[in-house]
Design a protein around this motif. Structure first.
Motif, PDB file in Angstrom:
ATOM      1  N   VAL A  59       0.827  -1.216   0.000  1.00  0.00           N
ATOM      2  CA  VAL A  59       0.000   0.000   0.000  1.00  0.00           C
ATOM      3  C   VAL A  59       0.861   1.267   0.000  1.00  0.00           C
ATOM      4  O   VAL A  59       0.347   2.377   0.096  1.00  0.00           O
ATOM      5  N   THR A 116       0.426   3.889  10.729  1.00  0.00           N
ATOM      6  CA  THR A 116      -0.454   3.409   9.667  1.00  0.00           C
ATOM      7  C   THR A 116      -1.658   4.339   9.520  1.00  0.00           C
ATOM      8  O   THR A 116      -2.088   4.990  10.491  1.00  0.00           O
ATOM      9  N   GLY A 117      -2.117   4.452   8.305  1.00  0.00           N
ATOM     10  CA  GLY A 117      -3.380   5.162   8.082  1.00  0.00           C
ATOM     11  C   GLY A 117      -3.301   6.667   8.027  1.00  0.00           C
ATOM     12  O   GLY A 117      -4.340   7.332   8.008  1.00  0.00           O
ATOM     13  N   CYS A 130      -5.132   7.561   5.004  1.00  0.00           N
ATOM     14  CA  CYS A 130      -6.556   7.191   5.109  1.00  0.00           C
ATOM     15  C   CYS A 130      -7.308   8.191   5.977  1.00  0.00           C
ATOM     16  O   CYS A 130      -8.413   8.626   5.637  1.00  0.00           O
ATOM     17  N   SER A 163      -1.092  18.671   7.896  1.00  0.00           N
ATOM     18  CA  SER A 163       0.377  18.635   7.901  1.00  0.00           C
ATOM     19  C   SER A 163       0.965  19.543   8.978  1.00  0.00           C
ATOM     20  O   SER A 163       1.981  19.212   9.591  1.00  0.00           O
TER      21      SER A 163
END
Ligand code: ATP
Ligand code: TZE
Length: 270
Positions: free
Chosen positions: A139, A191-192, A195, A225
Motif C-alpha cells: 500500500v 499506519t493510516g 486514510c 500537515s
C-alpha cells in the motif's frame, strides 16, 4: 495564498458534520478518533442498506478500499450512489491500487458508477488509477518523479479534484494546482495517515459547501500537515508518542496558528 483558506477549519468545528466512512479494517479506530479530535462526527458502516440510508443524512461520504472484500464493493457502490442522490461530497481513497489488479479494477468500477468529488491517494495509487508510470510496494508509494505533473495529468484525465500525498501534497483540479509544503516524515511511520486525511478532507468539504472545493481540500491537507509538525515540536520518542501528540494537535491547533505556519503555493495552471 493561505490567507484565502482562513475560516475553513472553524466551519468544521462549528458545524461538526456527520461523516460516513466505509473504510478498511486497519484504520477504523484512527479514523473515528481523528475525526472526533478535529471536531467532526464519525460513523462507520459496512452493510449496503445501512450505508445507503446513512448517506442520506450524512454531510459527506468517504469510500476507502484498503481491505476490500467482495460484499464490501456493493456497500461502497450503494453508499456512493446514495450520496450522489443526496448531493453530498464523496471522497475516494484507492488504497493499494496498482498493487493488485483486484484493487485497480474495484477502483475503476467505483469511478465508473459513482460521481467522485475528490480522489485522494499516494503517488503510486494515483499513477495506477490513471495509467501513469510510478512504483508501488503493497500500500506504499515508492515511485520518484514529477508529482506535480502526476497530479495535473490525473485531474485532467478523470475530470475531478485529485490530492496526491507524500513529502508535499499536490492538490489539482482540471484547471488549477495548489501545493502544501508542511508535514513530517514521521507520518509515514504510523499506519493510516493517508486514510485519515481522506476522512478529514471529507469533513472539510462537508462543512464548507459554499467555498471552492480545491481550496477546501488544500485547507484540509495543510491543516493536517501543520498539526503533524506541532506534534513533532513536542519531541515524541517515536511513532507511539507521535500518534498521540498528533491526535492532540488535531484537537488543539487553532485556525490562527495553522495559518501562521502553513505554506501553500500555486502550482500553475494545468
Ligand atoms: N516524507 C514526508 N514528509 C512529510 N510529510 C509526509 C511525507 N510522506 C507523507 N507525508 C504526509 O503523510 C500523510 C499521508 O500521506 P501518504 O502519502 O504517506 O499516504 P498513504 O501512503 O496513502 O498512507 P496510508 O496508506 O498509511 O494511509 C499526508 O499528510 C502527507 O502529506
Ligand atoms: C497496511 C494496510 N493494508 C491495507 S489497508 C492498510 C492501512 C494503510 O493504508
Amino acid at each position: 495564498m493561505i490567507e484565502q483558506l482562513k475560516g475553513m477549519l472553524d466551519q468544521v468545528r462549528e458545524k461538526q458534520p456527520l461523516i460516513m466512512n466505509i473504510t478498511n479494517q486497519v484504520v477504523i479506530q484512527q479514523t473515528a478518533n481523528g475525526l472526533l479530535a478535529l471536531g467532526a462526527s464519525p460513523v462507520m458502516s459496512s452493510h449496503p442498506e445501512d450505508a445507503r440510508e446513512l448517506a442520506q443524512v450524512a454531510g459527506g461520504v468517504l469510500l476507502n478500499i484498503g481491505t476490500l472484500q467482495e460484499a464490501q464493493l456493493e456497500t461502497l457502490l450503494e453508499a456512493g450512489k446514495s450520496a450522489n442522490k443526496a448531493g453530498i461530497p464523496v471522497v475516494l481513497d484507492p488504497v493499494g491500487a496498482g498493487a493488485t489488479s483486484y484493487r485497480t479494477n474495484a477502483v475503476n468500477k467505483i469511478l465508473s458508477e459513482v460521481k467522485i468529488s475528490v480522489l485522494r491517494g499516494n503517488g503510486g495509487e494515483i499513477a495506477a488509477v490513471t495509467n501513469q508510470h510510478w512504483g508501488m510496494k503493497g500500500v506504499d508509494s515508492v515511485g520518484q518523479g514529477d508529482v506535480v505533473q502526476l497530479a495535473k495529468n490525473a485531474a485532467k484525465q478523470l475530470d475531478m479534484i485529485v490530492v496526491v500525498t507524500g513529502e508535499k501534497d499536490v492538490i489539482s483540479s482540471p484547471s488549477r494546482t495548489l501545493i502544501t509544503e508542511n508535514g513530517t516524515e514521521m507520518l509515514t511511520r504510523i499506519t493510516g495517515a493517508g486514510c485519515v486525511l481522506g476522512s478529514v478532507i471529507t469533513a472539510f468539504l462537508a462543512a464548507n459547501r459554499e467555498s471552492d472545493p480545491i481550496e477546501v481540500c488544500t485547507a484540509a491537507a495543510s491543516f493536517y500537515s501543520v498539526a503533524a509538525e506541532k506534534a513533532m515540536e513536542r519531541k515524541p520518542k517515536g511513532p507511539g508518542d507521535f500518534e498521540f501528540y498528533f491526535r492532540d494537535a488535531l484537537y488543539e491547533l487553532s485556525e490562527a496558528e495553522w495559518i501562521k505556519q502553513g505554506i501553500v503555493t500555486e502550482g500553475g495552471t494545468v
